[in-house]
Design a protein around this motif. Structure first.
Motif, PDB file in Angstrom:
ATOM      1  N   ALA A 150      35.679  36.399  37.124  1.00 31.50           N
ATOM      2  CA  ALA A 150      36.804  35.753  36.426  1.00 31.50           C
ATOM      3  C   ALA A 150      36.154  35.607  35.093  1.00 31.50           C
ATOM      4  O   ALA A 150      37.088  35.399  33.780  1.00 31.50           O
ATOM      5  CB  ALA A 150      36.997  34.056  36.827  1.00 31.50           C
ATOM      6  N   ALA A 151      35.192  34.959  34.723  1.00 27.78           N
ATOM      7  CA  ALA A 151      34.467  35.035  33.647  1.00 27.78           C
ATOM      8  C   ALA A 151      33.676  36.749  32.797  1.00 27.78           C
ATOM      9  O   ALA A 151      33.812  36.511  31.692  1.00 27.78           O
ATOM     10  CB  ALA A 151      32.468  34.813  33.923  1.00 27.78           C
ATOM     11  N   ASP A 152      33.435  37.121  33.255  1.00 28.69           N
ATOM     12  CA  ASP A 152      33.557  38.636  32.786  1.00 28.69           C
ATOM     13  C   ASP A 152      35.756  38.965  31.849  1.00 28.69           C
ATOM     14  O   ASP A 152      35.336  39.880  30.687  1.00 28.69           O
ATOM     15  CB  ASP A 152      34.052  39.421  33.519  1.00 28.69           C
ATOM     16  CG  ASP A 152      33.700  41.092  33.207  1.00 28.69           C
ATOM     17  OD1 ASP A 152      32.722  41.843  32.788  1.00 28.69           O
ATOM     18  OD2 ASP A 152      34.394  42.079  33.181  1.00 28.69           O
ATOM     19  N   ILE A 153      36.705  38.291  32.646  1.00 31.43           N
ATOM     20  CA  ILE A 153      37.654  38.914  32.174  1.00 31.43           C
ATOM     21  C   ILE A 153      37.586  37.773  31.021  1.00 31.43           C
ATOM     22  O   ILE A 153      38.110  38.500  29.757  1.00 31.43           O
ATOM     23  CB  ILE A 153      38.797  39.061  32.999  1.00 31.43           C
ATOM     24  CG1 ILE A 153      38.617  39.381  34.692  1.00 31.43           C
ATOM     25  CG2 ILE A 153      40.258  38.273  32.549  1.00 31.43           C
ATOM     26  CD1 ILE A 153      40.105  39.761  35.621  1.00 31.43           C
ATOM     27  N   ALA A 154      37.741  36.586  31.655  1.00 37.21           N
ATOM     28  CA  ALA A 154      37.913  35.476  30.331  1.00 37.21           C
ATOM     29  C   ALA A 154      36.721  35.616  29.071  1.00 37.21           C
ATOM     30  O   ALA A 154      36.551  35.663  27.965  1.00 37.21           O
ATOM     31  CB  ALA A 154      37.836  34.334  30.864  1.00 37.21           C
ATOM     32  N   GLY A 155      35.384  36.190  29.175  1.00 33.63           N
ATOM     33  CA  GLY A 155      34.352  36.691  28.407  1.00 33.63           C
ATOM     34  C   GLY A 155      34.215  38.074  27.553  1.00 33.63           C
ATOM     35  O   GLY A 155      34.188  38.197  26.310  1.00 33.63           O
ATOM     36  N   HIS A 156      35.094  39.293  27.888  1.00 31.46           N
ATOM     37  CA  HIS A 156      35.528  40.246  27.660  1.00 31.46           C
ATOM     38  C   HIS A 156      36.661  40.788  26.989  1.00 31.46           C
ATOM     39  O   HIS A 156      37.416  42.151  27.685  1.00 31.46           O
ATOM     40  CB  HIS A 156      34.542  41.688  28.136  1.00 31.46           C
ATOM     41  CG  HIS A 156      33.415  41.099  28.134  1.00 31.46           C
ATOM     42  ND1 HIS A 156      33.102  39.963  28.965  1.00 31.46           N
ATOM     43  CD2 HIS A 156      32.385  41.052  27.681  1.00 31.46           C
ATOM     44  CE1 HIS A 156      31.481  40.362  29.069  1.00 31.46           C
ATOM     45  NE2 HIS A 156      30.824  40.956  27.753  1.00 31.46           N
TER      46      HIS A 156
ATOM     47  N   TYR B  95      30.313  46.299  38.678  1.00 24.31           N
ATOM     48  CA  TYR B  95      31.787  46.161  39.584  1.00 24.31           C
ATOM     49  C   TYR B  95      31.757  44.534  39.641  1.00 24.31           C
ATOM     50  O   TYR B  95      33.715  44.201  39.966  1.00 24.31           O
ATOM     51  CB  TYR B  95      30.440  45.795  41.367  1.00 24.31           C
ATOM     52  CG  TYR B  95      30.298  46.828  41.193  1.00 24.31           C
ATOM     53  CD1 TYR B  95      30.771  47.780  42.357  1.00 24.31           C
ATOM     54  CD2 TYR B  95      28.969  46.961  41.397  1.00 24.31           C
ATOM     55  CE1 TYR B  95      30.653  49.458  42.610  1.00 24.31           C
ATOM     56  CE2 TYR B  95      28.173  48.369  41.704  1.00 24.31           C
ATOM     57  CZ  TYR B  95      28.705  50.030  42.212  1.00 24.31           C
ATOM     58  OH  TYR B  95      28.516  50.590  42.621  1.00 24.31           O
ATOM     59  N   ALA B  96      31.875  43.335  38.437  1.00 24.42           N
ATOM     60  CA  ALA B  96      32.255  42.605  38.429  1.00 24.42           C
ATOM     61  C   ALA B  96      33.654  43.048  37.258  1.00 24.42           C
ATOM     62  O   ALA B  96      35.060  42.630  37.624  1.00 24.42           O
ATOM     63  CB  ALA B  96      32.113  41.573  37.740  1.00 24.42           C
ATOM     64  N   ARG B  97      33.640  44.338  36.843  1.00 26.58           N
ATOM     65  CA  ARG B  97      34.622  44.460  36.039  1.00 26.58           C
ATOM     66  C   ARG B  97      35.686  45.560  36.057  1.00 26.58           C
ATOM     67  O   ARG B  97      36.964  45.905  36.249  1.00 26.58           O
ATOM     68  CB  ARG B  97      33.770  45.416  34.493  1.00 26.58           C
ATOM     69  CG  ARG B  97      35.467  45.738  33.105  1.00 26.58           C
ATOM     70  CD  ARG B  97      34.078  45.840  32.608  1.00 26.58           C
ATOM     71  NE  ARG B  97      34.206  44.614  32.028  1.00 26.58           N
ATOM     72  CZ  ARG B  97      33.468  44.555  30.468  1.00 26.58           C
ATOM     73  NH1 ARG B  97      33.185  45.515  29.503  1.00 26.58           N
ATOM     74  NH2 ARG B  97      33.059  43.345  30.247  1.00 26.58           N
ATOM     75  N   ALA B  98      34.874  45.979  37.300  1.00 24.27           N
ATOM     76  CA  ALA B  98      35.872  47.407  38.697  1.00 24.27           C
ATOM     77  C   ALA B  98      37.010  45.862  39.350  1.00 24.27           C
ATOM     78  O   ALA B  98      38.351  46.452  39.101  1.00 24.27           O
ATOM     79  CB  ALA B  98      35.091  47.839  39.715  1.00 24.27           C
TER      80      ALA B  98
ATOM     81  N   PRO C  41      34.496  35.552  42.666  1.00 20.21           N
ATOM     82  CA  PRO C  41      35.608  35.519  42.110  1.00 20.21           C
ATOM     83  C   PRO C  41      35.455  34.932  40.613  1.00 20.21           C
ATOM     84  O   PRO C  41      35.849  35.455  39.427  1.00 20.21           O
ATOM     85  CB  PRO C  41      36.810  34.300  42.994  1.00 20.21           C
ATOM     86  CG  PRO C  41      36.709  34.292  43.967  1.00 20.21           C
ATOM     87  CD  PRO C  41      35.191  34.838  44.511  1.00 20.21           C
ATOM     88  N   GLN C  42      34.597  33.929  40.957  1.00 24.45           N
ATOM     89  CA  GLN C  42      34.144  33.581  39.584  1.00 24.45           C
ATOM     90  C   GLN C  42      33.554  34.442  38.613  1.00 24.45           C
ATOM     91  O   GLN C  42      33.223  34.297  37.528  1.00 24.45           O
ATOM     92  CB  GLN C  42      33.396  31.805  39.498  1.00 24.45           C
ATOM     93  CG  GLN C  42      31.750  31.923  40.655  1.00 24.45           C
ATOM     94  CD  GLN C  42      32.596  31.829  41.770  1.00 24.45           C
ATOM     95  OE1 GLN C  42      33.122  32.494  42.742  1.00 24.45           O
ATOM     96  NE2 GLN C  42      31.136  31.220  42.689  1.00 24.45           N
ATOM     97  N   ARG C  43      32.667  35.012  39.016  1.00 30.36           N
ATOM     98  CA  ARG C  43      32.282  36.056  38.717  1.00 30.36           C
ATOM     99  C   ARG C  43      32.991  37.285  37.645  1.00 30.36           C
ATOM    100  O   ARG C  43      33.064  37.607  36.215  1.00 30.36           O
ATOM    101  CB  ARG C  43      31.479  36.875  39.487  1.00 30.36           C
ATOM    102  CG  ARG C  43      29.632  38.211  38.496  1.00 30.36           C
ATOM    103  CD  ARG C  43      29.004  37.439  37.882  1.00 30.36           C
ATOM    104  NE  ARG C  43      28.951  38.350  38.021  1.00 30.36           N
ATOM    105  CZ  ARG C  43      29.054  39.238  36.063  1.00 30.36           C
ATOM    106  NH1 ARG C  43      29.717  38.976  35.246  1.00 30.36           N
ATOM    107  NH2 ARG C  43      27.689  40.532  36.070  1.00 30.36           N
TER     108      ARG C  43
END
Length: 254
Positions: free
Chosen positions: A48-54, A221-224, A44-46
């Motif tokens: 969340a980091a993609d959503i918050a970072g982009h 996959y994190a973005r998916a 989940p943190q991966r």
């Protein structure tokens, strides 16, 4: 005063946040216990980091999916309401439209897609049409139920006063059915977001569904998974907004 408010605020926060905490905790535990790599299921943190970072990468598709869902919800509610009125108006319409509506609701979305592509192509209109097909049934069934809700005594009064069928519909039945229509909107609102994403996934060229396909094709996959998280958040927000709309309208008319 502040000391008295603090426990209530904490209780309210727990009531609102515990499903998300349970879901995220279960997600992390599921990935950890099974030893999945990011190619299978990122933590989940991966995500969340993609959503918050982009955030910009998600904003456009999220707005597109939201617009599609709103258009589909409005059109689906209108179509369901009109079909319910037609069913109320004639036994022939009841015999024709009710089985057709049940059949349309029962057909898998994947089977509807070729028909919509043949009729409307692969543009935004086809995506909205698929959303309408998925979401019209709650309005149809609940509005039809509301049109039959007025007591027989009230109907007799309108009949004795010489009211026409149209006057009975507009002045009596529609006000009775309006709360049911709002319930239909509340029920359909979350699934509208997800059905819009599904339609975009199948034939769309933009939106969260298309973003999911694009992310998987590039092994991001994190973005998916992030598209799923954002879609879930939009579905929850849609349900909350529909609930508040229902309460506000009912408070004004009752």
């Amino acid at each position: 005063m502040n000391d008295a408010r603090t426990p209530r605020m904490l209780q309210r926060c727990l009531q609102v946040s515990w499903p998300a905490v349970l879901l995220v905790g279960g997600w992390a535990l599921w990935v950890k216990v099974n030893g999945y790599t990011e190619l299978v299921a990122p933590m989940p943190q991966r995500v969340a980091a993609d959503i918050a970072g982009h955030p910009g990468a998600y904003l456009g598709p999220a707005l597109t999916t939201t617009w599609t869902a709103l258009a589909g919800l409005a059109a689906g509610t209108l179509v369901g309401g009109v079909l319910a009125v037609l069913v109320w108006s004639s036994r022939i319409m009841t015999a024709v439209l009710t089985p057709a509506a049940v059949l349309m609701r029962s057909v898998p979305v994947v089977a509807i897609v070729p028909v919509m592509i043949g009729l409307l192509g692969t543009g935004r209109a086809a995506v909205v049409a698929i959303t309408v097909v998925v979401t019209f049934f709650p309005a149809f069934s609940l509005v039809a139920s509301g049109l039959r809700a007025p007591p027989a005594v009230v109907l007799d009064v309108f009949t004795v006063l010489g009211a026409s069928k149209r006057a009975i519909l507009v002045r009596l039945l529609v006000p009775y059915a309006a709360p049911n229509a709002l319930v239909a909107v509340r029920i359909a609102a979350p699934s509208t977001i997800l059905s819009a994403m599904l339609a975009e996934f199948l034939i769309g060229k933009s939106g969260l569904g298309f973003m999911f396909v694009d992310s998987v094709s590039y092994s991001h996959y994190a973005r998916a998974w992030g598209t799923g998280v954002v879609a879930t958040g939009l579905a929850v927000a849609a349900f909350v907004a529909a609930t508040r709309l229902e309460r506000r309208v009912l408070n004004r008319v009752t």
